[in-house]
Scaffold this motif. Structure first.
Motif, PDB file in Angstrom:
ATOM      1  N   LEU A 169       0.813  -1.217   0.000  1.00  0.00           N
ATOM      2  CA  LEU A 169       0.000   0.000   0.000  1.00  0.00           C
ATOM      3  C   LEU A 169       0.845   1.266   0.000  1.00  0.00           C
ATOM      4  CD1 LEU A 169      -2.683  -1.077   2.637  1.00  0.00           C
ATOM      5  CD2 LEU A 169      -3.172  -0.560   0.237  1.00  0.00           C
ATOM      6  N   SER A 170       2.005   1.202   0.667  1.00  0.00           N
ATOM      7  CA  SER A 170       2.744   2.437   0.945  1.00  0.00           C
ATOM      8  C   SER A 170       4.179   2.477   0.431  1.00  0.00           C
ATOM      9  CB  SER A 170       2.780   2.656   2.463  1.00  0.00           C
ATOM     10  OG  SER A 170       3.571   1.653   3.083  1.00  0.00           O
ATOM     11  N   GLY A 171       4.786   1.318   0.217  1.00  0.00           N
ATOM     12  CA  GLY A 171       6.213   1.280  -0.110  1.00  0.00           C
ATOM     13  C   GLY A 171       7.106   1.271   1.108  1.00  0.00           C
ATOM     14  N   SER A 172       6.533   1.374   2.323  1.00  0.00           N
ATOM     15  CA  SER A 172       7.314   1.385   3.571  1.00  0.00           C
ATOM     16  C   SER A 172       7.237   0.031   4.258  1.00  0.00           C
ATOM     17  CB  SER A 172       6.778   2.458   4.528  1.00  0.00           C
ATOM     18  OG  SER A 172       6.852   3.739   3.936  1.00  0.00           O
ATOM     19  N   ILE A 173       8.339  -0.339   4.935  1.00  0.00           N
ATOM     20  CA  ILE A 173       8.389  -1.606   5.661  1.00  0.00           C
ATOM     21  C   ILE A 173       8.650  -1.308   7.132  1.00  0.00           C
ATOM     22  CG2 ILE A 173       9.452  -3.881   5.849  1.00  0.00           C
ATOM     23  CD1 ILE A 173      10.422  -3.606   2.994  1.00  0.00           C
TER      24      ILE A 173
END
Length: 493
Positions: A169-173
């Motif tokens: 959804l965001s590209g962040s982990i």
């Protein structure tokens, strides 16, 4: 203001849109609509799913719900995610998925976890991790390192299923203490990642995502995804939690002594404690709850039975394919208490923690071909599931968790009035049923994380029990349970 909740289950994705003003669910949807497991079993005892299938189903669910025109998608201001616990997802530096996820009911890493337990020292491990590494995420990663080194060498980050969907959804982990604890990576005594466990397996801390508070932004919706799904760019993913801590949250189970239950694919009783408790045999497990803080250690003591709802579904497929579950329950209600001697052990979905990680297999006993019909199997399966709950609950009681009432959502097996009454009489604990589910809990969790609600309690201020089920005086199950227990003990010898 609207809140979107996503629940990544084993058999389907469930999503809900909730109005933050009154905490009411405006719309919900299950995808796919037809019940399916989609579990891949390349070898006996293995259980895998495609993370990309989860992602495709999440997108289809959101688009389908938006198309119902029951709300304005641009009014959604935060997203929360609940997910099946203990799975292992791995991505490379380009954030590509490296292989199918090894999910919660996969048994391949039992021996690896047991080796770690003995090598590190059993009492020492229980004191710090509150669990044996057993068959949890860290042990599954150990299996990858031993058996698929080429894949292991490509790993950039390891994640749980909800982390993967948040990344898409965001590209962040990111991760949280609660998530790390369910993977058996968290040291409760030193209040940090377990250096001992990482060193034993040879895992670099670089594999672990950024640790953030559970109720906080875990990335914001990217433009490409927002445009595709008809949502607003930049809205936060402000909550992620495993399905059982999330189920407890959705039932406002946040304080010591409060207890939640669920009976979906697996069956769970989950009680909150402010003590760092553990079972010597790791038959029930302790994880950081959604409101855990290092200096205020609220933990969830979790009893899990792999073979509950999955047994009920198997019984339907084999003996009642033309029936719906309500019709099955009506037939089962015609059978006397105890199913006229028929007994079922519901342990056919991998290694069972309450049985010390044994793979027992589901078993049917005392079948009389002159007497028993399919309705006996319908009832005996629900009784066998309730008996397994009682067996696990007695372990919890021995570890100091003695619920006076259990809260459950009116969903899955608790949709059956028969099962709910059997459960209450077998465990001798009243049950409060609520009109709530994991996706609604995830949506309200998103509201907490985004600051819409000042406290978790505020998010559930309007929750009211639909009904309270008390034990029936004329439904004495003790003799039937003892017969079932004798059957189980005979298999465990």
């Amino acid at each position: 203001m609207l809140l979107l909740g996503i629940d990544i289950g084993t058999s389907a994705i469930k999503i809900s849109v909730v109005d933050a003003h009154d905490q009411k669910c405006l719309a919900s949807l299950r995808y796919p609509e037809v019940e399916e497991t989609a579990i891949l079993t390349p070898k006996t005892g293995w259980a895998e799913q495609s993370p990309d299938m989860w992602w495709e189903h999440v997108q289809q669910a959101i688009l389908s719900l938006n198309n119902k025109k029951l709300y304005n998608p641009h009014d959604i201001k935060a997203i929360g995610i609940a997910y099946q616990m203990h799975g292992l997802v791995m991505v490379d530096k380009e954030l590509n998925n490296l292989r199918n996820a090894i999910i919660w009911c996969d048994s391949r890493a039992v021996n690896i976890g047991e080796r770690a337990f003995h090598a590190l020292g059993e009492e020492r491990v229980l004191h710090s991790l509150l669990n044996s590494p057993g068959n949890f995420t860290a042990s599954k990663l150990g299996w990858i390192k031993e058996n698929e080194p080429a894949i292991y060498d490509k790993i950039y980050k390891v994640m749980l299923p909800g982390d993967y969907i948040a990344m898409k959804l965001s590209g962040s982990i990111t991760t949280s203490i609660s998530a790390l604890s369910e993977g058996i990576f968290w040291d409760f005594q030193h209040k940090c990642l377990s250096a001992e466990l990482l060193n034993y397996f040879g895992f670099s801390t670089d594999l672990i995502p950024t640790i953030k508070p559970l109720f906080q932004e875990h990335g914001s919706l990217s433009k490409g995804v927002a445009d595709k799904l008809g949502l607003t760019v930049g809205i936060p993913i402000s909550y992620k939690a495993g399905d059982q801590p999330n189920n407890a949250l959705s039932l406002n189970v946040l304080n010591p002594g409060e207890v939640a239950a669920t009976a979906g694919t697996s069956g769970v009783i989950y009680g909150v404690s402010d003590q760092l408790v553990y079972d010597q045999l790791s038959r029930v497990n302790t994880f950081a709850h959604v409101n855990y803080e290092p200096n205020d250690p609220k933990v969830g003591v979790l009893l899990c039975i792999n073979g509950t709802g999955i047994l009920n579904r198997w019984v339907k497929e084999q003996f009642g394919k033309e029936l719906d579950y309500e019709a099955m329950n009506q037939l089962a209600s015609l059978v006397p208490l105890g199913s006229e001697g028929l007994k079922i052990l519901p342990f056919g979905n991998g290694a069972e923690r309450i049985l010390e990680n044994r793979i027992l297999g589901a078993q049917l006993a005392n079948l009389d071909l002159n007497k028993h019909q399919r309705e006996h199997i319908f009832r005996a399966s629900q009784e066998g599931i309730a008996f397994s709950f009682r067996y696990g609950l007695d372990i919890m009681r021995a570890n100091g968790m003695s619920p006076q009432v259990i809260r459950a959502g009116r969903a899955n097996l608790f949709l059956s009035d028969l099962f709910a009454q059997i459960f209450v009489n077998v465990t001798d604990v009243p049950v409060e049923l609520y009109n709530n589910d994991g996706s609604v809990g995830a949506a309200l969790g998103a509201g907490i994380g985004a600051g819409v609600f000042g406290t978790p309690e505020e998010a559930f201020q309007n929750a009211k029990a639909l009904k309270v089920i008390e034990p029936k005086a004329d439904w004495n199950y003790e003799e039937e349970y003892q017969q079932w227990l004798q059957l189980l003990m005979g298999q465990l010898r």
